[in-house]
Write a protein that holds these residues in place. Structure first.
Motif, PDB file in Angstrom:
ATOM      1  N   SER A 126      33.515  35.225  39.698  1.00  0.00           N
ATOM      2  CA  SER A 126      33.619  33.965  40.433  1.00  0.00           C
ATOM      3  C   SER A 126      32.240  33.568  40.958  1.00  0.00           C
ATOM      4  O   SER A 126      31.339  34.407  41.071  1.00  0.00           O
ATOM      5  CB  SER A 126      34.597  34.105  41.610  1.00  0.00           C
ATOM      6  OG  SER A 126      35.843  34.600  41.183  1.00  0.00           O
TER       7      SER A 126
ATOM      8  N   ILE B 244      33.153  28.256  45.967  1.00  0.00           N
ATOM      9  CA  ILE B 244      34.106  28.486  47.047  1.00  0.00           C
ATOM     10  C   ILE B 244      33.601  27.842  48.338  1.00  0.00           C
ATOM     11  O   ILE B 244      34.371  27.211  49.075  1.00  0.00           O
ATOM     12  CB  ILE B 244      34.333  30.004  47.243  1.00  0.00           C
ATOM     13  CG1 ILE B 244      34.981  30.592  45.990  1.00  0.00           C
ATOM     14  CG2 ILE B 244      35.194  30.270  48.471  1.00  0.00           C
ATOM     15  CD1 ILE B 244      35.120  32.109  46.018  1.00  0.00           C
TER      16      ILE B 244
ATOM     17  N   ASP C  88      34.036  23.988  48.138  1.00  0.00           N
ATOM     18  CA  ASP C  88      35.433  23.581  48.350  1.00  0.00           C
ATOM     19  C   ASP C  88      35.818  23.712  49.823  1.00  0.00           C
ATOM     20  O   ASP C  88      36.537  22.855  50.368  1.00  0.00           O
ATOM     21  CB  ASP C  88      36.366  24.441  47.497  1.00  0.00           C
ATOM     22  CG  ASP C  88      36.252  24.140  46.013  1.00  0.00           C
ATOM     23  OD1 ASP C  88      35.726  23.054  45.672  1.00  0.00           O
ATOM     24  OD2 ASP C  88      36.668  24.980  45.198  1.00  0.00           O
ATOM     25  N   THR C  89      35.360  24.775  50.471  1.00  0.00           N
ATOM     26  CA  THR C  89      35.678  24.985  51.883  1.00  0.00           C
ATOM     27  C   THR C  89      35.101  23.866  52.749  1.00  0.00           C
ATOM     28  O   THR C  89      35.784  23.338  53.636  1.00  0.00           O
ATOM     29  CB  THR C  89      35.129  26.340  52.361  1.00  0.00           C
ATOM     30  OG1 THR C  89      35.686  27.391  51.563  1.00  0.00           O
ATOM     31  CG2 THR C  89      35.478  26.583  53.823  1.00  0.00           C
TER      32      THR C  89
ATOM     33  N   PRO D  11      38.906  35.520  44.718  1.00  0.00           N
ATOM     34  CA  PRO D  11      38.654  34.142  45.155  1.00  0.00           C
ATOM     35  C   PRO D  11      39.525  33.709  46.334  1.00  0.00           C
ATOM     36  O   PRO D  11      39.046  33.022  47.244  1.00  0.00           O
ATOM     37  CB  PRO D  11      38.964  33.296  43.907  1.00  0.00           C
ATOM     38  CG  PRO D  11      38.859  34.247  42.770  1.00  0.00           C
ATOM     39  CD  PRO D  11      39.291  35.574  43.296  1.00  0.00           C
ATOM     40  N   GLN D  12      40.795  34.112  46.332  1.00  0.00           N
ATOM     41  CA  GLN D  12      41.700  33.707  47.407  1.00  0.00           C
ATOM     42  C   GLN D  12      41.287  34.322  48.739  1.00  0.00           C
ATOM     43  O   GLN D  12      41.251  33.647  49.771  1.00  0.00           O
ATOM     44  CB  GLN D  12      43.136  34.117  47.066  1.00  0.00           C
ATOM     45  CG  GLN D  12      44.157  33.650  48.088  1.00  0.00           C
ATOM     46  CD  GLN D  12      45.571  34.043  47.712  1.00  0.00           C
ATOM     47  OE1 GLN D  12      45.798  34.801  46.770  1.00  0.00           O
ATOM     48  NE2 GLN D  12      46.546  33.553  48.469  1.00  0.00           N
TER      49      GLN D  12
ATOM     50  N   LYS E 184      37.949  32.847  49.889  1.00  0.00           N
ATOM     51  CA  LYS E 184      38.165  31.481  50.380  1.00  0.00           C
ATOM     52  C   LYS E 184      38.719  31.512  51.807  1.00  0.00           C
ATOM     53  O   LYS E 184      38.339  30.708  52.657  1.00  0.00           O
ATOM     54  CB  LYS E 184      39.127  30.726  49.461  1.00  0.00           C
ATOM     55  CG  LYS E 184      39.474  29.288  49.911  1.00  0.00           C
ATOM     56  CD  LYS E 184      38.270  28.383  49.804  1.00  0.00           C
ATOM     57  CE  LYS E 184      38.563  26.989  50.375  1.00  0.00           C
ATOM     58  NZ  LYS E 184      39.572  26.229  49.625  1.00  0.00           N
TER      59      LYS E 184
END
Length: 244
Positions: A91, A96, A99-100, A131-132, A135
């Motif tokens: 990733s 990330i 997006d955050t 990734p989850q 994030k």
């Protein structure tokens, strides 16, 4: 055995309640956002617009808060029940982060807080991470930075490649110029349910679970978390991930 049985029942109850609350809260959140976008056409004059928008924004704010609480409780139960799993895959951390920051742009704009992230300076190489979970880490750190920054403040995110104890790492730092943390409270910052005295005064709502989750998620990746802070001058939270 009786205590273990009661503890399992408690956890199962919390999970059921969390699941049942999540859907209606999400509906409230998205509908309030739609109403907020439409309020200019719904209201007849600027006074009505401002009044309606204030009420709608409050509904949205509280529903988002409760959704975050449910997410935190669910993750804490996973950690304490031994069910925390990390599923790493190649990733890009900068994606990330991007997006955050998009998720918090509206909140930042509302309080005239500037979000700064120089993507051109960020390493663009992939590393293995979940990734989850990462994030969630970024979400918690940016959310705190925005919540505890003054109106007109700045929240900056920096990613860099470096080394720790001779091993290559990817470090991400979230900086703010907010309320900061006192020296005597720093050691307690990553413990469960702890909130600084000035944090409670600034933002009354909060569970004190966010940084506890950050520490556990990052350490489950084989990384570490560091913090530097001074009351009235802001905080700097850094998490480091091993480059595999």
């Amino acid at each position: 055995q009786a205590l273990e049985k009661d503890n399992r029942a408690k956890s199962e109850f919390i999970l059921v309640v969390s699941h049942q609350f999540r859907t209606p809260l999400s509906v409230m959140r998205w509908n309030s956002e739609l109403l907020s976008d439409e309020v200019l056409s719904l209201a007849g004059n600027s006074e009505n617009q401002n009044r309606l928008k204030k009420h709608i924004d409050e509904i949205q704010k509280k529903s988002v808060f409760l959704i975050n609480v449910l997410d935190d409780i669910y993750d804490v139960l996973s950690i304490e029940g031994g069910g925390l799993s990390i599923e790493k895959k190649p990733s890009e951390l900068w994606e990330i982060i991007t997006d955050t920051l998009k998720d918090f742009q509206k909140d930042a704009d509302r309080r005239k807080i500037k979000l700064v992230f120089d993507k051109a300076a960020a390493p663009l190489k992939e590393i293995k991470l979940d990734p989850q979970k990462i994030k969630r880490v970024c979400n918690i750190l940016v959310r705190n930075a925005v919540n505890y920054s003054p109106e007109g403040g700045t929240v900056s995110v920096i990613i860099k490649e470096t080394e720790y104890e001779g091993k290559p790492i990817l470090a991400c730092t979230v900086l703010d110029n907010g309320i900061g943390v006192s020296k005597d409270e720093l050691p307690k910052l990553f413990t469960k349910f702890f909130r600084g005295s000035n944090a409670i005064q600034t933002v009354p709502d909060g569970t004190g679970l966010g940084l506890y989750l950050v520490k556990n998620f990052i350490e489950a990746h084989g990384g570490f978390v560091q913090v530097e802070s001074e009351p009235g001058k802001g905080s700097s939270f850094t998490f480091a991930l091993p480059k595999e």
